[in-house]
Motif scaffolding. Structure first.
Motif, PDB file in Angstrom:
ATOM      1  N   SER A  19     -43.535  16.811  -7.919  1.00  0.00           N
ATOM      2  CA  SER A  19     -43.555  17.819  -8.977  1.00  0.00           C
ATOM      3  C   SER A  19     -43.881  19.194  -8.409  1.00  0.00           C
ATOM      4  O   SER A  19     -43.292  20.201  -8.817  1.00  0.00           O
ATOM      5  CB  SER A  19     -44.588  17.463 -10.043  1.00  0.00           C
ATOM      6  N   SER A  20     -44.800  19.231  -7.429  1.00  0.00           N
ATOM      7  CA  SER A  20     -45.175  20.540  -6.884  1.00  0.00           C
ATOM      8  C   SER A  20     -44.016  21.143  -6.090  1.00  0.00           C
ATOM      9  O   SER A  20     -43.828  22.357  -6.090  1.00  0.00           O
ATOM     10  CB  SER A  20     -46.457  20.439  -6.050  1.00  0.00           C
TER      11      SER A  20
ATOM     12  N   VAL B 110     -40.888  20.807  -6.856  1.00  0.00           N
ATOM     13  CA  VAL B 110     -39.964  21.350  -7.857  1.00  0.00           C
ATOM     14  C   VAL B 110     -40.493  22.702  -8.357  1.00  0.00           C
ATOM     15  O   VAL B 110     -39.740  23.669  -8.488  1.00  0.00           O
ATOM     16  CB  VAL B 110     -39.771  20.362  -9.026  1.00  0.00           C
ATOM     17  N   HIS B 111     -41.824  22.780  -8.570  1.00  0.00           N
ATOM     18  CA  HIS B 111     -42.413  24.049  -9.016  1.00  0.00           C
ATOM     19  C   HIS B 111     -42.185  25.146  -7.971  1.00  0.00           C
ATOM     20  O   HIS B 111     -41.918  26.299  -8.310  1.00  0.00           O
ATOM     21  CB  HIS B 111     -43.917  23.881  -9.267  1.00  0.00           C
ATOM     22  N   GLN B 112     -42.309  24.757  -6.703  1.00  0.00           N
ATOM     23  CA  GLN B 112     -42.109  25.744  -5.632  1.00  0.00           C
ATOM     24  C   GLN B 112     -40.672  26.289  -5.678  1.00  0.00           C
ATOM     25  O   GLN B 112     -40.447  27.493  -5.605  1.00  0.00           O
ATOM     26  CB  GLN B 112     -42.393  25.111  -4.275  1.00  0.00           C
TER      27      GLN B 112
ATOM     28  N   LYS C 284     -38.695  26.362  -8.212  1.00  0.00           N
ATOM     29  CA  LYS C 284     -38.526  27.157  -9.441  1.00  0.00           C
ATOM     30  C   LYS C 284     -39.073  28.587  -9.224  1.00  0.00           C
ATOM     31  O   LYS C 284     -38.471  29.561  -9.658  1.00  0.00           O
ATOM     32  CB  LYS C 284     -39.276  26.457 -10.580  1.00  0.00           C
ATOM     33  N   LYS C 285     -40.204  28.653  -8.524  1.00  0.00           N
ATOM     34  CA  LYS C 285     -40.799  29.966  -8.249  1.00  0.00           C
ATOM     35  C   LYS C 285     -39.876  30.820  -7.382  1.00  0.00           C
ATOM     36  O   LYS C 285     -39.619  31.975  -7.659  1.00  0.00           O
ATOM     37  CB  LYS C 285     -42.131  29.744  -7.506  1.00  0.00           C
TER      38      LYS C 285
ATOM     39  N   THR D 204     -37.468  14.745  -4.595  1.00  0.00           N
ATOM     40  CA  THR D 204     -38.013  15.136  -5.906  1.00  0.00           C
ATOM     41  C   THR D 204     -37.507  14.235  -7.044  1.00  0.00           C
ATOM     42  O   THR D 204     -37.824  14.490  -8.206  1.00  0.00           O
ATOM     43  CB  THR D 204     -37.648  16.601  -6.242  1.00  0.00           C
TER      44      THR D 204
ATOM     45  N   ALA E 177     -39.864  13.239  -9.696  1.00  0.00           N
ATOM     46  CA  ALA E 177     -40.419  14.270 -10.587  1.00  0.00           C
ATOM     47  C   ALA E 177     -39.740  14.226 -11.959  1.00  0.00           C
ATOM     48  O   ALA E 177     -40.207  14.864 -12.897  1.00  0.00           O
ATOM     49  CB  ALA E 177     -40.266  15.650  -9.959  1.00  0.00           C
TER      50      ALA E 177
END
Ligand SMILES: NC(=O)C1=CN([C@@H]2O[C@H](COP(=O)(O)OP(=O)(O)OC[C@H]3O[C@@H](n4cnc5c(N)ncnc54)[C@H](O)[C@@H]3O)[C@@H](O)[C@H]2O)C=CC1
Ligand SMILES: O=C(O)C(=O)Cc1ccc(O)cc1
Length: 367
Positions: free
Chosen positions: A195-196, A198-200, A202-203, A223, A226
């Motif tokens: 999940s982290s 994927v967040h990276q 997205k950022k 991922t 996720a």
């Protein structure tokens, strides 16, 4: 024949899959209980259970076995309810929760002498939830962890294994703490990291809007998990939070060391680091379906042409082979692509490989 009454409480992906496999035996009578009326209706209509119940206590009094397959917090509430039931006959109770320590702590508070509680965790799943996704072969060849409460429950353990044998899993006895530490490492923590990542991405997409188009096989592979059920994973993280916190500390330390290798451009140490990881990972793939549900993957070279995917799927369907998942990897326009087919069993994987090769396809099984 005197059938065994098995009450399954929580008819979602896991309870539904277990109920489906146990319902196939003439020796079992499956009673399904769930708070969700639609799930009960679906289960009855599709022969996943023989009978549905709207009253947990009433059905529990009839049961020889009770399998609790609700979310972890709900499982603990059901265990509290069990403690208020005046059982008249012996009953063997198990659960399916992904974290065992809080369940076994709740089991210690069960005072009724008629009750034997044996913790359980069938270690396979999917990113889907709910009864509609239930499959009778979900746990085939997967590890099924059992955690007995008392040493004298040997006989009950055997009885429980007998009714669960229709799932065709491999039973392993573990104590709850060992279980939570190991599943923390190989199941729970990887979800957090996936999940982290994927967040990276997205950022960084804010800087480079083309970025998602570059998200190739590697990013998708690492991922994939996720995309699973967020509510369930929050429940798991929260019940295994102390182990997860230690793992996260450990990981942060390792990331710091990796950063040093990168900043110093220490080529040799970096090769050694990657080499050791590759060796260990390659070794894992050789083992049978283990704790992490590895499905049996087959890579098939295809041309990126209309109908190529359908032809492969049709060929296998004609042979009655069920495919668990299909993914198209590395397809660029008009260039050879790769199909990843995932099967439920090794036999299906090997048969499909031979069969497709005989039909002119190039296939590969990753070791
Ligand atoms: N999904 C997975 O990959 C795996 C999940 N598990 C564990 O199995 C358990 C069930 O997970 P899933 O089947 O995936 O979830 P799910 O969301 O598919 O199903 C849960 C079911 O429990 C029902 N439910 C909720 N509270 C209830 C209550 N108090 N009484 C009766 N029914 C209730 C819901 O209505 C739903 O039908 C969880 O404890 C989870 O940690 C274990 C192995 C794999
Ligand atoms: O599919 C995956 O990646 C999983 O991680 C499945 C899974 C989820 C929860 C469990 O307690 C056991 C297995």
């Amino acid at each position: 024949m005197n059938k065994k009454n098995i009450l399954v409480a929580g008819l979602g992906l896991i309870g539904g899959s277990l109920a489906k496999s146990m319902a196939a035996s003439d020796e079992n009578h499956i009673i399904g209980y769930d708070l969700n009326e639609d799930s009960l209706k679906f289960a009855l209509l599709n022969g996943i259970v023989h009978e549905t119940s709207h009253n947990f206590t009433q059905s529990a009094l009839l049961a020889d076995f009770i399998i609790l397959a609700a979310p972890i917090s709900e499982t603990i509430s059901l265990m509290r309810e069990i403690n208020t039931i005046a059982f008249k006959k012996e009953v063997i109770i198990s659960d399916t929760a992904s974290v065992k320590s809080p369940i076994m702590a709740a089991a210690k508070l069960l005072t009724n002498e008629k009750v034997t509680f044996i913790g359980g965790h069938p270690m396979a799943g999917s990113h889907k939830k709910g009864i509609q996704a239930a499959k009778s072969h979900l746990f085939e060849n997967a590890i099924y962890v059992l955690s007995p409460t008392q040493e004298d429950s040997e006989n009950e353990l055997k009885k429980l294994q007998t009714i669960l044998s229709s799932a065709k899993s491999k039973f392993v006895i573990l104590n709850p703490d060992e279980h939570d530490e190991m599943t923390g490492v190989v199941s729970h923590f990887p979800h957090l990291i996936a999940s982290s990542l994927v967040h990276q991405a997205k950022k960084w997409e804010k800087m480079h809007e083309f970025l998602p188009k570059l998200a190739a096989g590697g990013f998708r592979d690492i991922t994939r998990i996720a995309s699973s059920n967020p509510k369930m994973w929050q429940d798991i993280f929260s019940h295994n939070s102390s182990k997860m916190s230690v793992l996260l500390e450990d990981w942060i330390q390792e990331m710091k060391e990796l950063k040093m290798l990168l900043d110093k451009d220490d080529k040799e140490k970096m090769i050694t680091y990657l080499d050791k990881a590759k060796l260990y990972r390659d070794g894992l793939a050789e083992s049978e379906k283990g704790a992490i549900p590895s499905f049996y993957d087959l890579y098939v070279d295809i041309r990126d042409q209309t109908g190529a995917l359908a032809t492969v799927v049709q060929l296998l369907a004609n042979e009655n082979i069920s495919i668990k998942n299909i993914e198209i990897l590395e397809v660029r326009e008009d260039i050879t692509g790769v199909l990843r087919l995932s099967f439920y069993t090794k036999d299906a994987q090997l048969y499909s490989s031979r069969f497709l090769e005989n039909n002119g396809y190039e296939t590969m099984i990753q070791k």
